[in-house]
Scaffold this motif. Structure first.
Motif, mmCIF file in Angstrom:
data_model
loop_
_atom_site.group_PDB
_atom_site.id
_atom_site.type_symbol
_atom_site.label_atom_id
_atom_site.label_comp_id
_atom_site.label_asym_id
_atom_site.label_seq_id
_atom_site.Cartn_x
_atom_site.Cartn_y
_atom_site.Cartn_z
ATOM 1 N N GLY A 70 0.838 -1.186 0.000
ATOM 2 C CA GLY A 70 0.000 0.000 0.000
ATOM 3 C C GLY A 70 0.873 1.235 0.000
ATOM 4 O O GLY A 70 1.926 1.259 -0.625
ATOM 5 N N HIS A 71 0.455 2.259 0.738
ATOM 6 C CA HIS A 71 1.218 3.512 0.769
ATOM 7 C C HIS A 71 2.580 3.315 1.427
ATOM 8 O O HIS A 71 3.543 4.001 1.088
ATOM 9 C CB HIS A 71 0.419 4.586 1.506
ATOM 10 N N PHE A 72 2.651 2.383 2.375
ATOM 11 C CA PHE A 72 3.927 2.076 3.029
ATOM 12 C C PHE A 72 4.517 0.827 2.369
ATOM 13 O O PHE A 72 4.780 -0.175 3.030
ATOM 14 C CB PHE A 72 3.721 1.846 4.529
ATOM 15 N N VAL A 73 4.734 0.922 1.072
ATOM 16 C CA VAL A 73 5.168 -0.242 0.295
ATOM 17 C C VAL A 73 6.498 -0.791 0.779
ATOM 18 O O VAL A 73 6.748 -1.995 0.707
ATOM 19 C CB VAL A 73 5.247 0.138 -1.203
ATOM 20 N N PHE A 74 7.353 0.058 1.319
ATOM 21 C CA PHE A 74 8.665 -0.394 1.799
ATOM 22 C C PHE A 74 8.551 -1.252 3.046
ATOM 23 O O PHE A 74 9.492 -1.979 3.392
ATOM 24 C CB PHE A 74 9.578 0.815 2.074
ATOM 25 N N ILE A 75 7.403 -1.201 3.724
ATOM 26 C CA ILE A 75 7.157 -2.063 4.884
ATOM 27 C C ILE A 75 6.294 -3.249 4.479
ATOM 28 O O ILE A 75 6.532 -4.382 4.890
ATOM 29 C CB ILE A 75 6.469 -1.280 6.026
ATOM 30 N N ASP A 76 5.284 -2.982 3.654
ATOM 31 C CA ASP A 76 4.369 -4.035 3.222
ATOM 32 C C ASP A 76 5.074 -5.122 2.420
ATOM 33 O O ASP A 76 4.812 -6.312 2.593
ATOM 34 C CB ASP A 76 3.243 -3.448 2.365
ATOM 35 N N PRO A 120 8.905 -5.344 1.480
ATOM 36 C CA PRO A 120 10.274 -4.824 1.403
ATOM 37 C C PRO A 120 11.101 -5.415 0.269
ATOM 38 O O PRO A 120 11.869 -4.700 -0.376
ATOM 39 C CB PRO A 120 10.865 -5.172 2.777
ATOM 40 N N SER A 121 10.947 -6.713 -0.006
ATOM 41 C CA SER A 121 11.735 -7.315 -1.083
ATOM 42 C C SER A 121 11.328 -6.748 -2.440
ATOM 43 O O SER A 121 12.172 -6.461 -3.296
ATOM 44 C CB SER A 121 11.582 -8.841 -1.075
ATOM 45 N N GLY A 122 10.016 -6.578 -2.646
ATOM 46 C CA GLY A 122 9.539 -5.990 -3.893
ATOM 47 C C GLY A 122 9.980 -4.538 -4.029
ATOM 48 O O GLY A 122 10.358 -4.089 -5.115
ATOM 49 N N PHE A 123 9.932 -3.823 -2.921
ATOM 50 C CA PHE A 123 10.359 -2.417 -2.935
ATOM 51 C C PHE A 123 11.845 -2.300 -3.241
ATOM 52 O O PHE A 123 12.263 -1.460 -4.046
ATOM 53 C CB PHE A 123 10.043 -1.766 -1.589
ATOM 54 N N HIS A 124 12.648 -3.158 -2.613
ATOM 55 C CA HIS A 124 14.088 -3.130 -2.863
ATOM 56 C C HIS A 124 14.382 -3.452 -4.326
ATOM 57 O O HIS A 124 15.261 -2.836 -4.947
ATOM 58 C CB HIS A 124 14.804 -4.126 -1.950
ATOM 59 N N ALA A 125 13.633 -4.411 -4.888
ATOM 60 C CA ALA A 125 13.822 -4.765 -6.292
ATOM 61 C C ALA A 125 13.504 -3.569 -7.183
ATOM 62 O O ALA A 125 14.212 -3.306 -8.165
ATOM 63 C CB ALA A 125 12.930 -5.950 -6.665
ATOM 64 N N ALA A 126 12.449 -2.831 -6.825
ATOM 65 C CA ALA A 126 12.077 -1.646 -7.602
ATOM 66 C C ALA A 126 13.147 -0.569 -7.501
ATOM 67 O O ALA A 126 13.478 0.100 -8.492
ATOM 68 C CB ALA A 126 10.734 -1.103 -7.109
ATOM 69 N N MET A 127 13.709 -0.410 -6.311
ATOM 70 C CA MET A 127 14.749 0.597 -6.108
ATOM 71 C C MET A 127 16.000 0.250 -6.912
ATOM 72 O O MET A 127 16.592 1.118 -7.581
ATOM 73 C CB MET A 127 15.086 0.712 -4.627
ATOM 74 N N PHE A 128 16.414 -1.012 -6.854
ATOM 75 C CA PHE A 128 17.607 -1.427 -7.603
ATOM 76 C C PHE A 128 17.381 -1.265 -9.108
ATOM 77 O O PHE A 128 18.296 -0.866 -9.836
ATOM 78 C CB PHE A 128 17.969 -2.877 -7.275
ATOM 79 N N TYR A 129 16.165 -1.569 -9.543
ATOM 80 C CA TYR A 129 15.871 -1.424 -10.968
ATOM 81 C C TYR A 129 15.918 0.055 -11.365
ATOM 82 O O TYR A 129 16.445 0.410 -12.431
ATOM 83 C CB TYR A 129 14.498 -2.013 -11.287
ATOM 84 N N ALA A 130 15.381 0.915 -10.512
ATOM 85 C CA ALA A 130 15.394 2.347 -10.790
ATOM 86 C C ALA A 130 16.824 2.885 -10.850
ATOM 87 O O ALA A 130 17.108 3.837 -11.586
ATOM 88 C CB ALA A 130 14.596 3.100 -9.724
ATOM 89 N N CYS A 131 17.716 2.238 -10.091
ATOM 90 C CA CYS A 131 19.118 2.683 -10.033
ATOM 91 C C CYS A 131 20.023 1.907 -10.981
ATOM 92 O O CYS A 131 21.256 1.986 -10.868
ATOM 93 C CB CYS A 131 19.652 2.527 -8.609
ATOM 94 N N ARG A 132 19.429 1.159 -11.897
ATOM 95 C CA ARG A 132 20.226 0.254 -12.725
ATOM 96 C C ARG A 132 21.307 0.969 -13.528
ATOM 97 O O ARG A 132 22.361 0.395 -13.809
ATOM 98 C CB ARG A 132 19.309 -0.541 -13.668
ATOM 99 N N ARG A 133 21.098 2.205 -13.916
ATOM 100 C CA ARG A 133 22.097 2.925 -14.712
ATOM 101 C C ARG A 133 23.338 3.268 -13.899
ATOM 102 O O ARG A 133 24.374 3.619 -14.469
ATOM 103 C CB ARG A 133 21.492 4.193 -15.310
ATOM 104 N N PHE A 134 23.229 3.154 -12.588
ATOM 105 C CA PHE A 134 24.366 3.423 -11.726
ATOM 106 C C PHE A 134 24.971 2.142 -11.154
ATOM 107 O O PHE A 134 26.063 2.159 -10.601
ATOM 108 C CB PHE A 134 23.943 4.340 -10.570
#
Length: 225
Positions: free
Chosen positions: A186-192, A194-208
């Motif tokens: 939900g709105h607190f996706v990083f708690i709901d 965390p593994s999916g959120f981390h995957a999204a973060m790493f994907y967003a940072c893929r160029r780095f």
């Protein structure tokens, strides 16, 4: 890189990236508010609700800068119990994603309580940024053509913040923009979720992070909006 969660932080984060794009490589916004206005067609429900006596009272409290934090502070020693009931319900039985352990729930309750009970600061600007219902008084959608850094929006599938506002902003942005939705969150996706959120973060940072970012595929379970 910059990331935003709270509504007031979103505006400060965007303002910084707009004024100093040379210091921001990529902007990541998690469940951001600020794109929808009261005049939007989808806000008709808030107009109808405000016409009721309950809506009128809540709208008056909002315009008077009466925040949930004030309630917690006013409850004194009973405040932690109210926060504990909320965190147990929101991240426990009614959670759409991962259920917190007893220790995690206790730590989160302490964190949330002390954040809410602390001396008022950022909350005091909320009524000036948003009208009742979390509708932006000056929607960021209007400034989308002025965005100067690549941006990634991350939303949980069940986030009450509307990801369609980001879709509309993307139509007017002149910089790369992507919208990622995370399941079981939900709105607190990083708690709901965390593994999916981390995957999204790493994907967003893929160029780095990746030697071949153009061939990185969206992690399983995530979806692009």
């Amino acid at each position: 890189m910059a990331q935003s969660q709270k509504p007031q932080q979103l505006h400060f984060t965007w303002a910084f990236s707009w004024r100093h794009p040379e210091h921001v490589q990529h902007l990541i916004l998690v469940g951001p508010a600020g794109f929808s206005a009261q005049s939007d067609a989808k806000s008709e429900w808030i107009t109808k609700f405000r016409a009721t006596w309950k809506g009128a009272i809540l709208n008056h409290l909002w315009e008077s800068n009466f925040t949930p934090q004030k309630i917690i502070r006013g409850l004194g020693p009973w405040g932690p119990d109210l926060v504990r009931k909320y965190t147990n319900a929101r991240f426990g039985a009614y959670s759409s994603g991962s259920v917190l352990t007893t220790e995690e729930s206790s730590l989160l309750t302490d964190y949330v309580y002390h954040t809410l009970a602390a001396k008022a600061s950022g909350e005091l600007c909320l009524k000036y940024i948003f009208a009742f219902g979390a509708f932006a008084r000056m929607p960021l959608l209007h400034s989308a053509p002025e965005w100067k850094v690549p941006t990634t929006f991350i939303y949980g599938f069940e986030d009450w913040m509307n990801y369609q506002g980001a879709q509309e902003a993307r139509k007017h942005m002149k910089v790369p923009c992507e919208i990622i939705r995370v399941p079981q969150g939900g709105h607190f996706v990083f708690i709901d979720n965390p593994s999916g959120f981390h995957a999204a973060m790493f994907y967003a940072c893929r160029r780095f992070l990746s030697p071949d970012p153009d061939h990185e595929s969206l992690p399983e379970g995530l979806s692009s909006a």
